[in-house]
Motif scaffolding. Sequence first.
Motif, PDB file in Angstrom:
ATOM      1  N   PHE A 303       0.828  -1.208   0.000  1.00  0.00           N
ATOM      2  CA  PHE A 303       0.000   0.000   0.000  1.00  0.00           C
ATOM      3  C   PHE A 303       0.863   1.259   0.000  1.00  0.00           C
ATOM      4  O   PHE A 303       0.689   2.165  -0.825  1.00  0.00           O
ATOM      5  N   ASP A 304       1.817   1.334   0.920  1.00  0.00           N
ATOM      6  CA  ASP A 304       2.670   2.519   1.022  1.00  0.00           C
ATOM      7  C   ASP A 304       3.603   2.647  -0.187  1.00  0.00           C
ATOM      8  O   ASP A 304       3.894   3.763  -0.638  1.00  0.00           O
ATOM      9  N   PHE A 305       4.074   1.511  -0.702  1.00  0.00           N
ATOM     10  CA  PHE A 305       4.971   1.533  -1.855  1.00  0.00           C
ATOM     11  C   PHE A 305       4.285   2.157  -3.071  1.00  0.00           C
ATOM     12  O   PHE A 305       4.830   3.064  -3.714  1.00  0.00           O
ATOM     13  N   VAL A 306       3.091   1.686  -3.375  1.00  0.00           N
ATOM     14  CA  VAL A 306       2.359   2.197  -4.542  1.00  0.00           C
ATOM     15  C   VAL A 306       1.999   3.662  -4.344  1.00  0.00           C
ATOM     16  O   VAL A 306       2.135   4.488  -5.264  1.00  0.00           O
ATOM     17  N   ASN A 307       1.572   4.023  -3.151  1.00  0.00           N
ATOM     18  CA  ASN A 307       1.173   5.402  -2.896  1.00  0.00           C
ATOM     19  C   ASN A 307       2.354   6.372  -2.923  1.00  0.00           C
ATOM     20  O   ASN A 307       2.181   7.557  -3.231  1.00  0.00           O
ATOM     21  N   GLN A 308       3.541   5.897  -2.624  1.00  0.00           N
ATOM     22  CA  GLN A 308       4.725   6.749  -2.765  1.00  0.00           C
ATOM     23  C   GLN A 308       4.947   7.136  -4.228  1.00  0.00           C
ATOM     24  O   GLN A 308       5.280   8.286  -4.526  1.00  0.00           O
ATOM     25  N   TRP A 309       4.745   6.189  -5.114  1.00  0.00           N
ATOM     26  CA  TRP A 309       4.862   6.490  -6.542  1.00  0.00           C
ATOM     27  C   TRP A 309       3.762   7.460  -6.980  1.00  0.00           C
ATOM     28  O   TRP A 309       3.988   8.352  -7.798  1.00  0.00           O
ATOM     29  N   ARG A 310       2.591   7.288  -6.443  1.00  0.00           N
ATOM     30  CA  ARG A 310       1.478   8.182  -6.787  1.00  0.00           C
ATOM     31  C   ARG A 310       1.748   9.604  -6.299  1.00  0.00           C
ATOM     32  O   ARG A 310       1.450  10.570  -7.006  1.00  0.00           O
ATOM     33  N   ILE A 311       2.301   9.713  -5.103  1.00  0.00           N
ATOM     34  CA  ILE A 311       2.605  11.037  -4.554  1.00  0.00           C
ATOM     35  C   ILE A 311       3.678  11.722  -5.397  1.00  0.00           C
ATOM     36  O   ILE A 311       3.579  12.926  -5.684  1.00  0.00           O
ATOM     37  N   GLU A 312       4.698  10.977  -5.802  1.00  0.00           N
ATOM     38  CA  GLU A 312       5.753  11.549  -6.635  1.00  0.00           C
ATOM     39  C   GLU A 312       5.188  12.017  -7.971  1.00  0.00           C
ATOM     40  O   GLU A 312       5.618  13.049  -8.512  1.00  0.00           O
ATOM     41  N   ALA A 336     -10.067   8.728  -3.762  1.00  0.00           N
ATOM     42  CA  ALA A 336     -10.768   9.782  -3.039  1.00  0.00           C
ATOM     43  C   ALA A 336      -9.801  10.889  -2.643  1.00  0.00           C
ATOM     44  O   ALA A 336      -8.594  10.658  -2.487  1.00  0.00           O
ATOM     45  N   ARG A 337     -10.333  12.066  -2.466  1.00  0.00           N
ATOM     46  CA  ARG A 337      -9.536  13.222  -2.069  1.00  0.00           C
ATOM     47  C   ARG A 337      -8.963  13.026  -0.665  1.00  0.00           C
ATOM     48  O   ARG A 337      -7.805  13.388  -0.401  1.00  0.00           O
ATOM     49  N   SER A 338      -9.759  12.454   0.230  1.00  0.00           N
ATOM     50  CA  SER A 338      -9.327  12.271   1.617  1.00  0.00           C
ATOM     51  C   SER A 338      -8.139  11.323   1.713  1.00  0.00           C
ATOM     52  O   SER A 338      -7.195  11.580   2.470  1.00  0.00           O
ATOM     53  N   SER A 339      -8.185  10.222   0.976  1.00  0.00           N
ATOM     54  CA  SER A 339      -7.075   9.274   1.019  1.00  0.00           C
ATOM     55  C   SER A 339      -5.816   9.874   0.411  1.00  0.00           C
ATOM     56  O   SER A 339      -4.702   9.590   0.859  1.00  0.00           O
ATOM     57  N   PHE A 340      -5.975  10.745  -0.613  1.00  0.00           N
ATOM     58  CA  PHE A 340      -4.826  11.422  -1.208  1.00  0.00           C
ATOM     59  C   PHE A 340      -4.190  12.386  -0.198  1.00  0.00           C
ATOM     60  O   PHE A 340      -2.966  12.422  -0.038  1.00  0.00           O
ATOM     61  N   TYR A 341      -5.021  13.167   0.480  1.00  0.00           N
ATOM     62  CA  TYR A 341      -4.519  14.093   1.497  1.00  0.00           C
ATOM     63  C   TYR A 341      -3.752  13.348   2.588  1.00  0.00           C
ATOM     64  O   TYR A 341      -2.668  13.769   3.009  1.00  0.00           O
ATOM     65  N   LYS A 345       0.257  13.812   3.148  1.00  0.00           N
ATOM     66  CA  LYS A 345       0.726  14.324   4.430  1.00  0.00           C
ATOM     67  C   LYS A 345       1.703  13.347   5.073  1.00  0.00           C
ATOM     68  O   LYS A 345       2.734  13.748   5.633  1.00  0.00           O
ATOM     69  N   GLN A 346       1.394  12.060   4.972  1.00  0.00           N
ATOM     70  CA  GLN A 346       2.247  11.037   5.555  1.00  0.00           C
ATOM     71  C   GLN A 346       3.599  10.970   4.858  1.00  0.00           C
ATOM     72  O   GLN A 346       4.632  10.773   5.493  1.00  0.00           O
ATOM     73  N   THR A 347       3.608  11.168   3.529  1.00  0.00           N
ATOM     74  CA  THR A 347       4.834  11.042   2.749  1.00  0.00           C
ATOM     75  C   THR A 347       5.700  12.296   2.821  1.00  0.00           C
ATOM     76  O   THR A 347       6.923  12.220   2.977  1.00  0.00           O
ATOM     77  N   THR A 348       5.073  13.455   2.714  1.00  0.00           N
ATOM     78  CA  THR A 348       5.834  14.706   2.620  1.00  0.00           C
ATOM     79  C   THR A 348       5.853  15.505   3.916  1.00  0.00           C
ATOM     80  O   THR A 348       6.666  16.416   4.071  1.00  0.00           O
ATOM     81  N   THR A 351       0.529  19.240   3.650  1.00  0.00           N
ATOM     82  CA  THR A 351      -0.656  19.110   2.819  1.00  0.00           C
ATOM     83  C   THR A 351      -0.297  19.579   1.404  1.00  0.00           C
ATOM     84  O   THR A 351       0.723  20.253   1.219  1.00  0.00           O
ATOM     85  N   PRO A 352      -1.099  19.241   0.399  1.00  0.00           N
ATOM     86  CA  PRO A 352      -0.804  19.698  -0.964  1.00  0.00           C
ATOM     87  C   PRO A 352      -0.665  21.215  -1.076  1.00  0.00           C
ATOM     88  O   PRO A 352       0.226  21.711  -1.770  1.00  0.00           O
ATOM     89  N   SER A 353      -1.522  21.956  -0.384  1.00  0.00           N
ATOM     90  CA  SER A 353      -1.436  23.415  -0.457  1.00  0.00           C
ATOM     91  C   SER A 353      -0.169  23.931   0.217  1.00  0.00           C
ATOM     92  O   SER A 353       0.473  24.865  -0.283  1.00  0.00           O
TER      93      SER A 353
END
Length: 362
Positions: A303-312, A336-341, A345-348, A351-353
Motif C-alpha cells: 500500500f505505502d509503496f504504490v502510494n509513494q509512486w502516486r505522490i511523486e 478519493a480526495r481524503s485518502s490522497f490528502y 501528508k504522511q509522505t511529505t 498538505t498539498p497546499s
Amino acid sequence: MNLPLALFLIASAVLALNSTISSVLPDYYALYTAFAFPVLFLLSPSLWFYVEGLTADSPWQLHHKQLGHYVLLAPALLISVMIIFLPKDIHNAIFILDEEVNDPFVSTLLLGILIMMILWLIQCAYTLLKIVRRLNQYRKKLKDIYSNHDKKELNWMNWLLFISVSVWLSSLVTVFSSSLFDHALFNSNTEMSLSVLLIWCITHFGLQQKPAFTDLDDGDIQDMSKEHDNPSNDTHSPTKKYQRSALGQTQSARIAIKINSAMEQDKLYLDSNLSLQKLSKHLNISPNYISQTLNETLSVSFFDFVNQWRIEAAKPKILANNSTVLDIALEVGFNARSSFYKAFKQTTGQTPSEFRKGHANS
C-alpha cells in the motif's frame, strides 16, 4: 455471514423493547423478561462471527463446531424457565418494584442472574478484544494486498463497537445505580436511543459491506493469511515473518528492480484498483515473494509503496496548479480526495497546499 448479522440485529431489537413493553404492555412484561434474558447472550458471539466472516480470506460459513461460542445460552435458558414460573406478584416485586423477596427459589434465581451477568460482561470484554485484534490484523493485511482500500478498512466498525459498548454499559450502570441509589443514571429513553442507533448503524453499513478478499483467486494469499493469523509470528519482524520462505537475497533484489521498473516504465500505480494479485500477474512472480521483497528489501508495505509512486507523480501536477486536488488525486491513482490528502501528508509531512506554497517561496 448474514446469519450472525441477523441474530445480532434481532437480539438488539428485542432488548431495545424493554422500556416499551414495561410501559405499554405491562401484562406481558413477565413473559418478555423470560424471553429477553437468553437473547442477551446472542449479542457477543453473533457480533464476533459477523466480524470474522467480514474479514475472512474466503467465503465464510457458520459450522457446528463454532456453536460453542453460544455456550452461555444454555444456562440462560434455564434461568428463563425459572423466571416464567415466578408468580406475577413476585415478578413485579423483583423486576419492577425492586423489592426484596425472602424466598429460597427467588434467592437462587437472583444469584443465577448475577453470575450470568458477570459471565456476560467477561464475554463482552473478551469478544471486544478479539474483534479489535482481528480488525488490526485485517487492516495490516489490506496494506499488503491493496493499493486503495477506502471502502474496505471497516472504520465504521469502530463506531459500531463504541455504540455497542455504550449500550451495554448504560444498561449495566442503570441496573446498579437504580439498586444502589434508588434512581437511574440513564433513563429508558437514553437506552432506547442508543439501541436504535446501534441497530441503524449495523443495518446501514453492515448490509452494504462485502468481504474485502473474496475477489482474489483461491490460494493467492493463503500463505500470507497464515502469517497474519498466526499469533506466534512477529509481524513487526520481516525476518521472522518469512523465515520459512525459499526466497534468497539475490533473487529478492532482482524482484525489487522489476517492481520499481513496473512502476516507473509501465506506470501501474495509475491503476486505482491495483492489487498485489494484479502486480503478481503482470510480473509473473508469486504474490508472496513480492510481499516479502517489499517488506524485507524495500522495508515498505504494498500500500505505502504504490502510494509513494502516486505522490511523486502528483507533486509536479500540484506545483503546476492547473487542476483541482481531487482531479490530481484521481489522475495519479487515488480513489478519493481524503485518502490522497492522508497519503500526501504522511509522505511529505505537508498538505498539498502547504507543499505548493513552500516551493513557490523557494
